[in-house]
Design an enzyme around this catalytic site. Sequence first.
Site, PDB file in Angstrom:
ATOM      1  N   GLY A 240      -9.146   5.773   6.248  1.00  0.00           N
ATOM      2  CA  GLY A 240      -7.096   5.715   6.199  1.00  0.00           C
ATOM      3  C   GLY A 240      -6.680   4.808   5.725  1.00  0.00           C
ATOM      4  N   SER A 241      -5.664   4.462   5.480  1.00  0.00           N
ATOM      5  CA  SER A 241      -4.437   3.423   5.441  1.00  0.00           C
ATOM      6  C   SER A 241      -4.996   2.104   6.391  1.00  0.00           C
ATOM      7  CB  SER A 241      -3.231   4.228   5.710  1.00  0.00           C
ATOM      8  OG  SER A 241      -2.349   4.075   6.092  1.00  0.00           O
ATOM      9  N   THR A 242      -5.027   0.882   6.173  1.00  0.00           N
ATOM     10  CA  THR A 242      -4.444   0.234   6.855  1.00  0.00           C
ATOM     11  C   THR A 242      -2.829   0.002   8.656  1.00  0.00           C
ATOM     12  OG1 THR A 242      -5.339  -1.489   5.565  1.00  0.00           O
ATOM     13  CG2 THR A 242      -3.934  -2.876   6.608  1.00  0.00           C
ATOM     14  N   VAL A 244      -2.217   2.868   9.472  1.00  0.00           N
ATOM     15  CA  VAL A 244      -2.153   3.133  10.926  1.00  0.00           C
ATOM     16  C   VAL A 244      -3.464   3.015  11.347  1.00  0.00           C
ATOM     17  CG1 VAL A 244      -3.072   5.929  11.210  1.00  0.00           C
ATOM     18  CG2 VAL A 244      -1.526   5.580   9.666  1.00  0.00           C
ATOM     19  N   GLY A 245      -4.257   2.759  10.685  1.00  0.00           N
ATOM     20  CA  GLY A 245      -5.835   1.680  11.757  1.00  0.00           C
ATOM     21  C   GLY A 245      -5.321   1.128  12.611  1.00  0.00           C
ATOM     22  N   GLU A 262     -12.897   2.139   7.967  1.00  0.00           N
ATOM     23  CA  GLU A 262     -13.203   1.383   6.844  1.00  0.00           C
ATOM     24  C   GLU A 262     -11.415   1.758   6.074  1.00  0.00           C
ATOM     25  OE1 GLU A 262     -12.957   2.956   2.911  1.00  0.00           O
ATOM     26  OE2 GLU A 262     -14.862   4.074   3.784  1.00  0.00           O
ATOM     27  N   CYS A 296      -9.825   4.694  -2.166  1.00  0.00           N
ATOM     28  CA  CYS A 296     -10.168   3.233  -1.740  1.00  0.00           C
ATOM     29  C   CYS A 296     -11.130   2.401  -2.283  1.00  0.00           C
ATOM     30  CB  CYS A 296     -11.294   3.117   0.552  1.00  0.00           C
ATOM     31  SG  CYS A 296     -12.641   3.955   0.272  1.00  0.00           S
TER      32      CYS A 296
END
Length: 484
Positions: A240-242, A244-245, A262, A296
């Site tokens: 997912g998004s950076t 949230v990561g 990822e 992505c």
Amino acid sequence: MASEQRILVPLIIDGVDVILPDEQNTFTPQSAVNDGAVHRRVIAQGTDIEHCHAAVDSSARAFKTLSQTSTTYRRHLLFGLAQLLRSRGEEISAIVQEEIHATPLWSKINLEDSNLMIEEAASLVTSPILSGNLPTSQNPDSQVLVLTEPLGVILGIAPWNSPLILGFRSVLPAIAAGNTAILKGSELSPRIHYSIASLFREAGFPPGVCNFLLHREEDASQVVETIIERHEVRKCNFTGSTPVGRIIASKAALALKPCLMELGGKNYVLILEDADVEKAAMMVAEGAFLNNGQICMSTDTVLVAISLYLESRKMLLAVLRSPDLLPQITRMITTKATTRVRSLITDALQHGATIHISSQDSTDTTEDGDSGHKVNHELESRDSVPATVIEGVNSKMRVYTEESFGPLVSIKAVEGDDEAVGIVNECRYGLSAAIHTRNHYKALYLAKRLRVGAIHINGSTVHDESTLPHGGYGDSGWGRFGAG
């Protein structure tokens, strides 16, 4: 008058569909769109904390049994899963198209690649990869045995944009290796992620091997933290998004749990002075506009050798003007996503960019302020964001550094290879890239200089296979899916 069909998406815990009383924690996906004669009202069941613990308890019980099963038993179940998915292909493809506004091509790719992934996992289960090894010892009277053993309960957090492939990827390898898994589905694609867990159940996997949870957007942090903090959960993966990561990685770190991530990507294509310009333009369009650029690995920026810039520009715009060559564009996943991508285009216009947008009949090109108003009006009048090429990008523009995650691609001339490599390596992301040249040795040399997880020679930035390691550098995450 349209008729209404109500679809309720439950949780799956211990092999049983779960609906909370009085529709507690239910939500309607923001991706839902009312089209056609039948209005499908999708209601998804979000979990509460009690059922988070119930899912972990169930998976922990199932792990005690599954981890002791033979590899041939798991291989048999996995091949059955592949057959079941293939038999339900038409039904599942329809859900993918409806739920995330996917094209028939994108739903077909999801279905075919998911089947290949399952079959590959089934084959690996009885291969030497899970057999351990016998390293040498400095003591001649000793023999060292290194055994490969499953970890326990794995949390897999899957995104919506490639819901079938990435949903399976989040739990399939773990289960194949003898772990159990909790699939935490996306609130934007609850139906397809429910279908994945349901297929595991129908294929004969014991209750608790693949549990399924959803949550409302406002409950995300509490749900994920509750699951990660449970001792039985030994690892998590997230696609997912950076931003949230970062949150998930910090929570996993506090709980001393390894995680595989990822995340976002801002993916570059390098067109060198000896490239096949026509092929490069086709690959750029495919990489930039497939699934509305919501991948992505989607192509964000094209760096063209200055000697080929005019020819490359001409060829790319020719593809933009050709509906037969351009990937089909549909509406984006949510209104919020549409607004964000439009704002990137508007910002680029305000900082002097030239914008080219596709239409059914022609391509509109902006070259001055009045044309900018025309393009803004054109963008606002459409339900979807059209395929867009941006010229004249510079560092003042948001699109220069931000992941677009939409049907946008920027094109920029560079003086040479060193400038191109510098631009790519200055980017905080590093997921995918492509190099177009007839000199394969030069391409390999340049590829080694790029801090990017995957480099495709004379291909699209959008490419992955179940046999390949997949992941990136920097803000694109860490670890590799498919790495064994």
